[in-house]
Write an enzyme that holds these catalytic residues in place. Structure first.
Site, PDB file in Angstrom:
ATOM      1  CG  ASN A  62      -1.439  -7.919   7.758  1.00  0.00           C
ATOM      2  OD1 ASN A  62      -0.696  -7.647   8.698  1.00  0.00           O
ATOM      3  ND2 ASN A  62      -1.025  -8.588   6.704  1.00  0.00           N
ATOM      4  N   PRO A  63      -2.388  -5.823  11.006  1.00  0.00           N
ATOM      5  CG  PRO A  63      -2.619  -6.144  13.295  1.00  0.00           C
ATOM      6  CD  PRO A  63      -2.706  -6.855  11.993  1.00  0.00           C
ATOM      7  CD  GLN A  90      -1.335   0.659   2.222  1.00  0.00           C
ATOM      8  OE1 GLN A  90      -1.952   1.599   1.762  1.00  0.00           O
ATOM      9  NE2 GLN A  90      -0.530  -0.076   1.500  1.00  0.00           N
ATOM     10  CE  LYS A 125     -14.764   3.704  10.757  1.00  0.00           C
ATOM     11  NZ  LYS A 125     -14.661   4.747  11.775  1.00  0.00           N
ATOM     12  N   GLY A 159      -5.433   3.662   2.772  1.00  0.00           N
ATOM     13  CA  GLY A 159      -4.406   4.043   1.796  1.00  0.00           C
ATOM     14  C   GLY A 159      -4.307   5.538   1.595  1.00  0.00           C
ATOM     15  CD  GLU A 160      -7.486   9.471  -1.758  1.00  0.00           C
ATOM     16  OE1 GLU A 160      -7.793  10.652  -1.905  1.00  0.00           O
ATOM     17  OE2 GLU A 160      -8.073   8.533  -2.314  1.00  0.00           O
TER      18      GLU A 160
END
Lengths: 185, 151
Positions: free
Chosen positions: B37-38, B44, B104, B107-108
């Site tokens: 979901n671009p 994010q 891949k 988030g982090e």
């Protein structure tokens, strides 16, 4: 005492006067859109519009709002559930992640666009300065408010167009009356 | 697991009088494998950059004598809209052969690398290396004759 919440008149019981208004809205009226996050008026998650001005209600009491017109996030969408164009823009731009700041952001953006329907990105940044968001980095919120601006421009033009013909008819009528007077004279 | 590569860059100014850092521009390029979901991926990354800018410049938990004094959002200062620059995101799609959708993590990785970029940019501007966050800059020394000459 009476409150006007989302175009509905509400009679406030005397026992609720000393309550904080955020608790009154959330617990008594079941309008849980305004969030009670920081409790000290620092974050803006509890923002509602009072007479079209954003107000932080976690530090204010019910009795301060007698006779005022209050708009919460529940009153933004149409009665049939169609989202307001600003809400739709938030969805389309992905401006919602955890959603905790969103009601405050939408209402602050709404109040800002009502005043300024041709904003620059810097002006939008300044307008939402007092609302904190941890997830989105504000970028997509600014995109969304910018995207919704044309709707407010159309509304503004619509209002102008609606008020302009009245003036014209008024002048025509006055001419007609002067003519009638002239004829009579 | 596939290799995850990312890069962020920032442009900033340091006020000579107060040492205040103002971010002007930030760009992030992330290899996300496959952007399912671009718009959400962008969200994010923007959010990660904002948090990282906060770590680098404002956010600090203070506990003098073991007693926490940063108890709420008025004392723990997270970035506000005016603290952040216009950000740009470049999504690189390089599918992960092991994951079921080729995606891949994002988030982090987005969260941690703007702070070093800011530290490097501050080094570039002032010549001082900072190894702890938040970076606190005092008044900057007056420009030397050589620096003035170079301008």
């Amino acid at each position: 005492m009476k409150l006007f919440v989302n175009n509905k008149e509400i009679e406030v019981p005397a026992s609720a006067m000393e309550k904080r208004i955020v608790e009154f809205l959330r617990e008594d009226l079941d309008l849980t859109g305004a969030k009670n996050a920081c409790d000290i008026g620092a974050c803006g998650a509890c923002t509602i519009l009072v007479n079209d001005e954003p107000s932080r209600i976690c530090i204010k009491l019910v009795k301060d709002f007698g006779g005022q017109r209050i708009l919460t996030i529940e009153g933004m969408a149409a009665p049939d559930g169609t989202l307001h164009p600003l809400q739709q823009a938030f969805l389309d731009c992905g401006a919602i992640q955890c959603g905790y700041c969103t009601p405050g952001m939408v209402l602050t953006g709404h109040a800002f666009l009502l005043k300024n329907s041709h904003p620059t990105r810097d002006q939008i940044r300044q307008a939402i300065f007092k609302n904190l968001c941890r997830c989105t980095g504000y970028q997509q919120i600014i995109d969304a408010i910018e995207k919704a601006a044309p709707h407010y421009q159309r509304e503004e033009r619509g209002l102008q167009a609606a008020s302009a013909p009245e003036k014209q008819t008024a002048t025509k009528n006055s001419k007609a009356t002067t003519l009638a007077k002239g004829e009579a004279g | 697991m596939g290799l995850l590569l990312c890069c962020q860059a920032v442009e900033l100014t340091v006020s000579r009088k107060s040492g205040k850092v103002k971010l002007l521009n930030a760009v992030a390029a992330h290899d996300v494998g496959c952007a399912v979901n671009p718009e959400m991926v962008r969200g994010q990354i923007y959010g990660g950059m904002a948090m990282s800018a906060g770590y680098a410049l404002h956010e600090e938990v203070k506990a003098p004598g073991g007693k926490m004094t940063t108890l709420n959002l008025n004392t723990y200062r997270i970035p506000r809209s005016m603290d952040l620059p216009e950000m740009k995101v470049i999504i690189v799609e390089n599918p992960d052969p092991v994951s079921p959708t080729g995606a891949k993590s994002i988030g982090e990785p987005a969260n941690e690398i703007l702070a070093p970029a800011i530290a490097n940019a501050i080094f570039n501007a002032t010549g001082q290396r900072h190894f702890s966050s938040p970076i606190k800059l005092g008044a900057q020394p007056e420009p030397t004759a050589c620096e003035e000459g170079c301008k």
